[in-house]
Motif scaffolding. Structure first.
Motif, short mmCIF file in Angstrom:
data_model
loop_
_atom_site.label_atom_id
_atom_site.label_comp_id
_atom_site.label_asym_id
_atom_site.label_seq_id
_atom_site.Cartn_x
_atom_site.Cartn_y
_atom_site.Cartn_z
N SER A 50 -0.58 2.00 7.93
CA SER A 50 -0.84 3.43 7.86
C SER A 50 -2.27 3.70 7.47
O SER A 50 -2.94 2.84 6.90
N VAL A 67 -0.97 9.01 8.74
CA VAL A 67 -0.35 8.62 10.00
C VAL A 67 -0.06 7.13 9.91
O VAL A 67 -0.89 6.36 9.41
N ILE A 88 6.89 6.69 13.71
CA ILE A 88 5.49 7.09 13.58
C ILE A 88 5.50 8.34 12.70
O ILE A 88 5.79 9.44 13.18
N ILE A 90 3.87 11.37 10.60
CA ILE A 90 2.66 12.19 10.49
C ILE A 90 2.94 13.16 9.35
O ILE A 90 3.72 14.09 9.49
#
Length: 185
Positions: A50, A67, A88, A90
């Motif tokens: 990350s 992210v 993933i 965010i």
């Protein structure tokens, strides 16, 4: 909705970063993830990475944006099949640092979107299976960690987050342990 969130995220950090460049930092981290709850019944330990951007609002309060990418396999192998899961995240959040000096413990909380994917590939009895699905879900991630300053611009960043992703029927949860280096910009 995803596009609106992404545009707001980029706009916020673009404005914040141009106004106070000495208050910015970035961290690159390796991730080890342990599935919990129902998700832990089928998924094995995950690995990933990350990146986190940090903007200091005050000496003890930071706004963060991160992210990442995490991939898990299954706990038990299924002969002839390859099964995997990925996320993933965010996220945006706040981090509050306790104390001053070289060792700085902190508490953090993040919210945001998780792009979840699952994949099944294989052959069994002459039938080929190649299925995958992707969905985007909202999640929260409370956590804690510490910074160990090597110098005013560089620090070791170690933290743990309990990710709760709100999926249908139940939450998909995992504990992520992240280790990396924070660089002042």
């Amino acid at each position: 909705m995803k596009k609106v969130f992404l545009v707001l995220f980029v706009a916020f950090f673009a404005v914040a970063f141009t106004n106070a460049q000495s208050k910015m930092a970035a961290s690159v981290q390796g991730t080890l993830s342990f599935p919990t709850g129902d998700f832990g019944d089928g998924a094995g330990t995950g690995f990933g990475a990350s990146g986190t951007f940090v903007y200091s609002v005050s000496p003890m309060l930071d706004v963060t944006g991160s992210v990442g990418y995490i991939k898990w396999g299954t706990k038990e192998s299924i002969p002839g099949y390859e099964v995997s899961f990925s996320d993933i995240p965010i996220l945006v959040g706040l981090r509050y640092t306790f104390g001053k000096g070289q060792f700085l413990p902190y508490g953090a909380a993040e919210v945001g979107l998780h792009m979840l994917s699952s994949s099944v590939k294989g052959d069994l009895f002459g039938f080929t299976v190649d299925e995958s699905s992707t969905e985007t879900k909202f999640g929260i991630a409370p956590g804690f960690g510490f910074l160990y300053k090597f110098n005013p611009k560089t620090a070791l960043d170690v933290n743990a987050k309990y990710n709760m992703i709100f999926t249908e029927g139940s939450s998909t949860t995992h504990l992520s342990v992240n280790v990396g280096v924070l660089f002042g910009l």
